[in-house]
Write an enzyme that holds these catalytic residues in place. Structure first.
Site, PDB file in Angstrom:
ATOM      1  N   ASP A   1       3.260  -0.935 -11.832  1.00  0.00           N
ATOM      2  CA  ASP A   1       2.558  -1.720 -12.855  1.00  0.00           C
ATOM      3  C   ASP A   1       3.578  -2.379 -13.772  1.00  0.00           C
ATOM      4  O   ASP A   1       4.348  -1.700 -14.450  1.00  0.00           O
ATOM      5  CB  ASP A   1       1.620  -0.816 -13.655  1.00  0.00           C
ATOM      6  CG  ASP A   1       0.637  -1.601 -14.513  1.00  0.00           C
ATOM      7  OD1 ASP A   1       1.072  -2.597 -15.126  1.00  0.00           O
ATOM      8  OD2 ASP A   1      -0.539  -1.221 -14.583  1.00  0.00           O
TER       9      ASP A   1
ATOM     10  N   GLU B   1       1.266   7.319 -14.651  1.00  0.00           N
ATOM     11  CA  GLU B   1       0.141   6.491 -14.217  1.00  0.00           C
ATOM     12  C   GLU B   1       0.604   5.191 -13.572  1.00  0.00           C
ATOM     13  O   GLU B   1      -0.165   4.571 -12.825  1.00  0.00           O
ATOM     14  CB  GLU B   1      -0.771   6.165 -15.401  1.00  0.00           C
ATOM     15  CG  GLU B   1      -1.496   7.366 -15.981  1.00  0.00           C
ATOM     16  CD  GLU B   1      -0.723   8.053 -17.088  1.00  0.00           C
ATOM     17  OE1 GLU B   1      -1.353   8.665 -17.967  1.00  0.00           O
ATOM     18  OE2 GLU B   1       0.531   7.987 -17.084  1.00  0.00           O
ATOM     19  N   ASN B   2       1.829   4.765 -13.856  1.00  0.00           N
ATOM     20  CA  ASN B   2       2.336   3.490 -13.336  1.00  0.00           C
ATOM     21  C   ASN B   2       3.302   3.674 -12.171  1.00  0.00           C
ATOM     22  O   ASN B   2       4.069   2.767 -11.834  1.00  0.00           O
ATOM     23  CB  ASN B   2       3.023   2.703 -14.448  1.00  0.00           C
ATOM     24  CG  ASN B   2       2.027   2.182 -15.473  1.00  0.00           C
ATOM     25  OD1 ASN B   2       0.836   2.080 -15.187  1.00  0.00           O
ATOM     26  ND2 ASN B   2       2.504   1.858 -16.664  1.00  0.00           N
TER      27      ASN B   2
ATOM     28  N   TYR C   1       0.840  -1.204   0.000  1.00  0.00           N
ATOM     29  CA  TYR C   1       0.000   0.000   0.000  1.00  0.00           C
ATOM     30  C   TYR C   1       0.875   1.254   0.000  1.00  0.00           C
ATOM     31  O   TYR C   1       1.722   1.441   0.879  1.00  0.00           O
ATOM     32  CB  TYR C   1      -0.913   0.001   1.221  1.00  0.00           C
ATOM     33  CG  TYR C   1      -1.677   1.283   1.437  1.00  0.00           C
ATOM     34  CD1 TYR C   1      -2.478   1.825   0.430  1.00  0.00           C
ATOM     35  CD2 TYR C   1      -1.599   1.959   2.663  1.00  0.00           C
ATOM     36  CE1 TYR C   1      -3.189   3.005   0.631  1.00  0.00           C
ATOM     37  CE2 TYR C   1      -2.307   3.139   2.880  1.00  0.00           C
ATOM     38  CZ  TYR C   1      -3.091   3.654   1.860  1.00  0.00           C
ATOM     39  OH  TYR C   1      -3.791   4.818   2.054  1.00  0.00           O
ATOM     40  N   ALA C   2       0.686   2.118  -1.002  1.00  0.00           N
ATOM     41  CA  ALA C   2       1.380   3.407  -1.077  1.00  0.00           C
ATOM     42  C   ALA C   2       0.347   4.499  -0.841  1.00  0.00           C
ATOM     43  O   ALA C   2      -0.527   4.743  -1.680  1.00  0.00           O
ATOM     44  CB  ALA C   2       2.056   3.565  -2.438  1.00  0.00           C
TER      45      ALA C   2
ATOM     46  N   ASP D   1       6.982   0.320 -19.908  1.00  0.00           N
ATOM     47  CA  ASP D   1       5.813   1.197 -19.805  1.00  0.00           C
ATOM     48  C   ASP D   1       5.948   2.158 -18.623  1.00  0.00           C
ATOM     49  O   ASP D   1       5.018   2.332 -17.831  1.00  0.00           O
ATOM     50  CB  ASP D   1       4.533   0.375 -19.682  1.00  0.00           C
ATOM     51  CG  ASP D   1       3.275   1.178 -20.000  1.00  0.00           C
ATOM     52  OD1 ASP D   1       3.389   2.210 -20.691  1.00  0.00           O
ATOM     53  OD2 ASP D   1       2.185   0.780 -19.565  1.00  0.00           O
TER      54      ASP D   1
END
Length: 325
Positions: A204, A190-191, A142-143, A186
């Site tokens: 991700d 967003e990742n 969890y971040a 990637d």
């Protein structure tokens, strides 16, 4: 086709209702507010305290489910707590029907295999997974501060000091990945997730690949971050991540990717030409750094050791924060 889609929507609503019911009935209110990160800690179960023990078989009932943390293409992410240890995690719930429809089952298996074996302070831990008839569950670190993308949207752009600190952390994480023969492919805001202390986590690995000896030919990733060799259908290697790091640095400083255009065709053309246009407020040191990463020829891109030793990275990341008036 429409009936199939309606069925999936109903199924997702039923699952969400069930998870919400679990949350309302079984969870302590403390899970409704941000808690400390689970960084560098692992649930103390028999699975990891005793190396000779049988690996724990997780199930949904092992967790108290809290508030939603985010929504993705194939499911949702929830704050959760393991009942025995009270350990806080993020539980990613993926719907099998949607995974099968998009034909990404193999991609998910590869992501789990790769991420579960990586151990680095700037890579989000994947502690385990389990599944039932309808869903696959990923137990993730969890971040607490959420997506880098949302933070960048909130502030518009980062200053040199913050950008260089983030780039240095990413470079160190990618150096570790490449030492394990893992190419991410990637890297983008967003990742990336943020912890309370400002530490970032690559989160991700959906497009990542373990490539010990071969060069890859699959075109993957996000358009604005694709390097010239991918666009042109040429084989690629771990140096695609160097290009992405340069694109990301530009986006940190400017607030948008360097080759962003009105059409995909124009974006492709600008990437092929390496058509970089710097706003006047981008410093000379940052321009030099980005220019050394965004080279058309992969062999000419600055290696990760060079990234960590670059004068702009060293000077900016060690600079003192600006005093607030």
């Amino acid at each position: 086709m429409q009936r199939s889609q309606d069925k999936e929507n109903v199924e997702q609503k039923e699952v969400n209702s069930k998870l919400n019911e679990i949350a309302n009935n079984k969870i302590n209110n403390n899970l409704n507010v941000p808690l400390q990160d689970s960084s560098n800690r692992v649930p103390q179960t028999a699975a990891n305290t005793n190396r000779t023990a049988v690996r724990k078989q997780w199930k949904l009932d092992d967790f108290e489910i809290g508030r939603p943390l985010g929504k993705g293409k194939f499911g949702n992410v929830y704050l959760a707590r393991e009942k025995t240890t009270k350990y806080i995690v993020a539980l990613k719930v993926l719907f099998k029907s949607q995974l099968e429809k998009a034909q990404v089952e193999y991609q998910l298996r590869r992501e789990i295999e790769i991420q579960s074996h990586l151990r680095h302070p700037n890579i989000l831990r994947l502690f385990g997974y389990f599944y039932d008839d309808q869903r696959v569950y990923l137990i993730l670190e969890y971040a607490a501060n959420g997506e880098m993308y949302k933070e960048l949207q909130r502030v518009t752009r980062f200053d040199d000091r913050q950008s260089s600190r983030y780039i240095a952390q990413l470079a160190d994480a990618l150096k570790y990945c490449h030492s394990k023969k893992v190419i991410h492919r990637d890297i983008k805001p967003e990742n990336i997730l943020l912890c309370v202390q400002g530490q970032l986590k690559i989160a991700d690995f959906g497009w990542s690949v373990h490539a010990p000896s071969s060069r890859r030919t699959t075109m993957c990733g996000t358009l604005d971050y694709l390097p010239p060799e991918m666009i042109e259908g040429k084989p690629h290697d771990e140096r695609v991540d160097l290009w992405s790091l340069g694109v990301l640095c530009y986006e940190f400083l400017v607030g948008k990717p360097p080759f962003e255009s009105e059409t995909h065709k124009d974006t492709y053309a600008r990437i092929k030409r390496v058509d970089i246009r710097f706003p006047p407020y981008v410093t000379e040191g940052a321009r030099d750094f980005i220019s050394k990463m965004l080279r058309r020829e992969p062999a000419q891109r600055m290696p990760l050791d060079g990234v960590l030793a670059h004068p702009w990275i060293v000077a900016s990341s060690n600079a003192q924060p600006a005093q607030q008036p």
